[in-house]
Design an enzyme around this catalytic site. Structure first.
Site, PDB file in Angstrom:
ATOM      1  N   GLY A 178      -8.123  59.191   0.306  1.00 40.25           N
ATOM      2  CA  GLY A 178      -7.351  59.655   1.462  1.00 40.25           C
ATOM      3  C   GLY A 178      -8.214  60.558   2.329  1.00 40.25           C
ATOM      4  O   GLY A 178      -9.068  61.292   1.810  1.00 40.25           O
TER       5      GLY A 178
ATOM      6  N   ASP B 117      -9.011  55.374   3.285  1.00 42.27           N
ATOM      7  CA  ASP B 117      -7.745  55.341   4.031  1.00 42.27           C
ATOM      8  C   ASP B 117      -7.828  56.302   5.219  1.00 42.27           C
ATOM      9  O   ASP B 117      -7.928  57.513   5.037  1.00 42.27           O
ATOM     10  CB  ASP B 117      -6.588  55.764   3.115  1.00 42.27           C
ATOM     11  CG  ASP B 117      -5.262  55.653   3.840  1.00 42.27           C
ATOM     12  OD1 ASP B 117      -4.765  54.524   3.968  1.00 42.27           O
ATOM     13  OD2 ASP B 117      -4.741  56.689   4.311  1.00 42.27           O
TER      14      ASP B 117
ATOM     15  N   TYR C 287      -5.291  61.515  12.189  1.00 44.30           N
ATOM     16  CA  TYR C 287      -6.023  62.504  11.381  1.00 44.30           C
ATOM     17  C   TYR C 287      -7.127  63.172  12.213  1.00 44.30           C
ATOM     18  O   TYR C 287      -7.739  64.151  11.770  1.00 44.30           O
ATOM     19  CB  TYR C 287      -6.610  61.875  10.106  1.00 44.30           C
ATOM     20  CG  TYR C 287      -5.582  61.251   9.177  1.00 44.30           C
ATOM     21  CD1 TYR C 287      -4.229  61.567   9.290  1.00 44.30           C
ATOM     22  CD2 TYR C 287      -5.943  60.330   8.190  1.00 44.30           C
ATOM     23  CE1 TYR C 287      -3.273  60.987   8.465  1.00 44.30           C
ATOM     24  CE2 TYR C 287      -4.995  59.751   7.354  1.00 44.30           C
ATOM     25  CZ  TYR C 287      -3.653  60.075   7.500  1.00 44.30           C
ATOM     26  OH  TYR C 287      -2.718  59.503   6.678  1.00 44.30           O
TER      27      TYR C 287
ATOM     28  N   LYS D 151      -4.389  53.344  10.906  1.00 47.34           N
ATOM     29  CA  LYS D 151      -2.959  53.306  11.253  1.00 47.34           C
ATOM     30  C   LYS D 151      -2.726  53.588  12.728  1.00 47.34           C
ATOM     31  O   LYS D 151      -3.397  54.454  13.314  1.00 47.34           O
ATOM     32  CB  LYS D 151      -2.191  54.340  10.410  1.00 47.34           C
ATOM     33  CG  LYS D 151      -2.582  54.315   8.943  1.00 47.34           C
ATOM     34  CD  LYS D 151      -1.798  55.279   8.077  1.00 47.34           C
ATOM     35  CE  LYS D 151      -2.447  55.377   6.711  1.00 47.34           C
ATOM     36  NZ  LYS D 151      -3.324  56.539   6.544  1.00 47.34           N
TER      37      LYS D 151
ATOM     38  N   HIS E   8       2.128  53.470  11.397  1.00 48.68           N
ATOM     39  CA  HIS E   8       2.082  54.714  10.606  1.00 48.68           C
ATOM     40  C   HIS E   8       3.488  55.228  10.250  1.00 48.68           C
ATOM     41  O   HIS E   8       3.711  55.721   9.150  1.00 48.68           O
ATOM     42  CB  HIS E   8       1.297  55.773  11.391  1.00 48.68           C
ATOM     43  CG  HIS E   8       0.700  56.855  10.546  1.00 48.68           C
ATOM     44  ND1 HIS E   8      -0.473  57.496  10.856  1.00 48.68           N
ATOM     45  CD2 HIS E   8       1.121  57.422   9.393  1.00 48.68           C
ATOM     46  CE1 HIS E   8      -0.755  58.397   9.932  1.00 48.68           C
ATOM     47  NE2 HIS E   8       0.212  58.377   9.032  1.00 48.68           N
TER      48      HIS E   8
HETATM   49  P1  NDP Z   1      -2.842  64.138  -2.392  1.00 46.49           P
HETATM   50  O1  NDP Z   1      -1.622  63.943  -3.213  1.00 46.49           O
HETATM   51  O2  NDP Z   1      -3.935  63.172  -2.463  1.00 46.49           O
HETATM   52  O3  NDP Z   1      -3.364  65.611  -2.717  1.00 46.49           O
HETATM   53  C1  NDP Z   1      -4.458  66.179  -2.066  1.00 46.49           C
HETATM   54  C2  NDP Z   1      -4.634  67.587  -2.640  1.00 46.49           C
HETATM   55  O4  NDP Z   1      -4.897  67.495  -4.042  1.00 46.49           O
HETATM   56  C3  NDP Z   1      -5.797  68.323  -2.042  1.00 46.49           C
HETATM   57  O5  NDP Z   1      -5.432  69.695  -1.963  1.00 46.49           O
HETATM   58  C4  NDP Z   1      -6.924  68.113  -3.051  1.00 46.49           C
HETATM   59  O6  NDP Z   1      -7.823  69.199  -2.998  1.00 46.49           O
HETATM   60  C5  NDP Z   1      -6.158  68.127  -4.346  1.00 46.49           C
HETATM   61  N1  NDP Z   1      -6.760  67.307  -5.416  1.00 46.49           N
HETATM   62  C6  NDP Z   1      -7.413  66.128  -5.297  1.00 46.49           C
HETATM   63  N2  NDP Z   1      -7.760  65.652  -6.494  1.00 46.49           N
HETATM   64  C7  NDP Z   1      -7.312  66.537  -7.407  1.00 46.49           C
HETATM   65  C8  NDP Z   1      -7.360  66.591  -8.816  1.00 46.49           C
HETATM   66  N3  NDP Z   1      -7.936  65.628  -9.524  1.00 46.49           N
HETATM   67  N4  NDP Z   1      -6.810  67.664  -9.441  1.00 46.49           N
HETATM   68  C9  NDP Z   1      -6.218  68.658  -8.726  1.00 46.49           C
HETATM   69  N5  NDP Z   1      -6.125  68.656  -7.379  1.00 46.49           N
HETATM   70  C10 NDP Z   1      -6.670  67.596  -6.729  1.00 46.49           C
HETATM   71  O7  NDP Z   1      -2.339  64.355  -0.901  1.00 46.49           O
HETATM   72  P2  NDP Z   1      -2.404  63.674   0.511  1.00 46.49           P
HETATM   73  O8  NDP Z   1      -1.124  64.038   1.181  1.00 46.49           O
HETATM   74  O9  NDP Z   1      -3.670  63.981   1.183  1.00 46.49           O
HETATM   75  O10 NDP Z   1      -2.307  62.102   0.236  1.00 46.49           O
HETATM   76  C11 NDP Z   1      -3.433  61.259   0.037  1.00 46.49           C
HETATM   77  C12 NDP Z   1      -3.727  60.392   1.247  1.00 46.49           C
HETATM   78  O11 NDP Z   1      -2.627  59.550   1.550  1.00 46.49           O
HETATM   79  C13 NDP Z   1      -3.916  61.169   2.559  1.00 46.49           C
HETATM   80  O12 NDP Z   1      -5.123  61.877   2.594  1.00 46.49           O
HETATM   81  C14 NDP Z   1      -3.760  60.053   3.559  1.00 46.49           C
HETATM   82  O13 NDP Z   1      -4.943  59.290   3.623  1.00 46.49           O
HETATM   83  C15 NDP Z   1      -2.596  59.269   2.947  1.00 46.49           C
HETATM   84  N6  NDP Z   1      -1.277  59.694   3.488  1.00 46.49           N
HETATM   85  C16 NDP Z   1      -0.591  58.804   4.285  1.00 46.49           C
HETATM   86  C17 NDP Z   1       0.622  59.151   4.838  1.00 46.49           C
HETATM   87  C18 NDP Z   1       1.341  58.169   5.699  1.00 46.49           C
HETATM   88  O14 NDP Z   1       2.306  58.558   6.385  1.00 46.49           O
HETATM   89  N7  NDP Z   1       0.958  56.908   5.701  1.00 46.49           N
HETATM   90  C19 NDP Z   1       1.242  60.474   4.603  1.00 46.49           C
HETATM   91  C20 NDP Z   1       0.483  61.300   3.695  1.00 46.49           C
HETATM   92  C21 NDP Z   1      -0.726  60.912   3.161  1.00 46.49           C
HETATM   93  P3  NDP Z   1      -9.429  68.997  -2.792  1.00 46.49           P
HETATM   94  O15 NDP Z   1      -9.616  68.221  -1.511  1.00 46.49           O
HETATM   95  O16 NDP Z   1      -9.925  70.399  -2.717  1.00 46.49           O
HETATM   96  O17 NDP Z   1      -9.893  68.259  -4.001  1.00 46.49           O
END
Ligand code: NDP
Length: 317
Positions: free
Chosen positions: A17, A42, A47, A76, A109
């Site tokens: 993501g 993705d 973004y 998207k 989206h």
């Molecule tokens: P996630 O559920 O992927 O969580 C991201 C958070 O988790 C960040 O703070 C990251 O910190 C932390 N993290 C990552 N890996 C770990 C791990 N192994 N252990 C503990 N913490 C972890 O959230 P998102 O909302 O970003 O969802 C993922 C992707 O989905 C988005 O980035 C986007 O591409 C997509 N998305 C699409 C949407 C839509 O409407 N179509 C809406 C929301 C998301 P750090 O970076 O410091 O590791």
């Protein structure tokens, strides 16, 4: 890495993501992700980092460390570009930013429309009802992008079964993917069953509970996936992390997961979740977690005078 065959090409089961990769971190993060083995990225126009992500693509492709064909790139269409004449120009802008000549997957989206001159609506009157710009007409404009060779597969995000049915009824190029929030606190069982029946793959967004989501999506009462005792137990039994247990559970349900991380260690940890095999009993125990929570709740679309409500967006799913 397990892949899922779509209409044209195969999508890797774990992707990166890129939402919230702000302030120039996206170039380095995407490059590091490709180095640790990610082949599915993705993206989205909203973004506001596609040019940075594109710098990473151009660097790895020109350095010959990976070929364009070996990458799976999704983007998207934002809600201010649903008007049919705006769809192909929006995709072309994304391609210029990403420095690519085609996308593997292009998606709507949100099932939401608002004024084309705003990035985000400022008041209820900025929204445009779907009766004026129906999802079906936006979809037909997306299909023209496939026919023009600009993208290989089409999908939607945040669609409930009613909205999916509208697309399925008119589609010449069927929707391949519905990208929705999914994790053990939001299992999406009804939507999954509809998608299975219509050969639509679910891509799970915010699979780790989106710990860095913006303030408008936060409340003090929000539960934290990482505090869930069943997940802690399963991770201990497996000798894996809680994040890996969650991602593995999603994959074992036949979904794709797209965790976001800007940290190379966590990127690798998340990718390695594909090697974790939960037992049937562990899957059942995670299925039995009763808590229900949607982090990306959609209430931010509920402004006075807006035709959209969170309840309407999610429907009965
Ligand atoms: P996630 O559920 O992927 O969580 C991201 C958070 O988790 C960040 O703070 C990251 O910190 C932390 N993290 C990552 N890996 C770990 C791990 N192994 N252990 C503990 N913490 C972890 O959230 P998102 O909302 O970003 O969802 C993922 C992707 O989905 C988005 O980035 C986007 O591409 C997509 N998305 C699409 C949407 C839509 O409407 N179509 C809406 C929301 C998301 P750090 O970076 O410091 O590791």
């Amino acid at each position: 890495m397990k892949t899922y065959k779509l209409n044209d090409g195969a999508m890797p089961a774990i992707g990166l993501g890129t939402w919230k990769m702000d302030d120039g971190v996206a170039t380095q993060a995407v490059q590091q992700a490709i180095e640790v083995g990610y082949r599915h990225i993705d993206c989205a126009a909203i973004y506001n980092n596609e040019a940075d992500v594109g710098a990473a693509f151009s660097s790895v492709i020109s350095g010959s460390s990976v070929s364009r064909e070996s990458l799976w790139v999704t983007s998207k269409l934002w809600c201010n570009r649903h008007q049919p004449e705006m769809v192909m120009p929006a995709l072309k802008k994304t391609l210029v930013d990403l420095k690519l000549d085609y996308l593997d997957l292009y998606m709507i989206h949100w099932p939401i429309v608002f004024r084309h001159d705003l990035e985000r609506p400022e008041s209820g009157s900025d929204f445009v009802p779907l009766s004026k710009v129906p999802l079906e007409s936006t979809w037909q404009a997306l299909e023209a992008c496939v026919d023009a060779g600009l993208c290989r597969n089409l999908g939607v995000c945040n669609f409930n079964t009613d909205n999916l049915a509208k697309i399925v009824s008119v589609a010449k190029h069927a929707p391949s993917v519905n990208q929705v929030e999914c994790h053990p606190f939001l299992k999406q069982e009804r939507l999954k069953s509809y998608c299975d029946d219509h050969n639509i793959l679910i891509v799970a967004y915010s699979p780790l509970g989106s710990g860095d989501r913006p303030e408008r999506m936060r409340a003090d009462s929000d539960p934290n996936l990482f505090d869930e005792p069943v997940l802690q137990e399963v991770a201990t039994e497996q000798g894996c992390t809680i994040g890996q247990a969650v991602l593995s559970w999603l994959l074992q349900r036949g979904m794709v997961a797209i965790p976001k991380s800007s940290n190379p260690g966590r990127m690798k940890e998340n990718l390695d979740a594909a090697t974790v095999e939960l037992t049937a009993d562990q899957v059942q125990r995670i299925n039995g977690i009763e808590r229900q929570h949607r982090y990306v709740h959609g209430k931010f679309w509920e402004q006075p005078g807006s035709p959209y409500t969170a309840a309407g967006i999610w429907g009965d799913d």
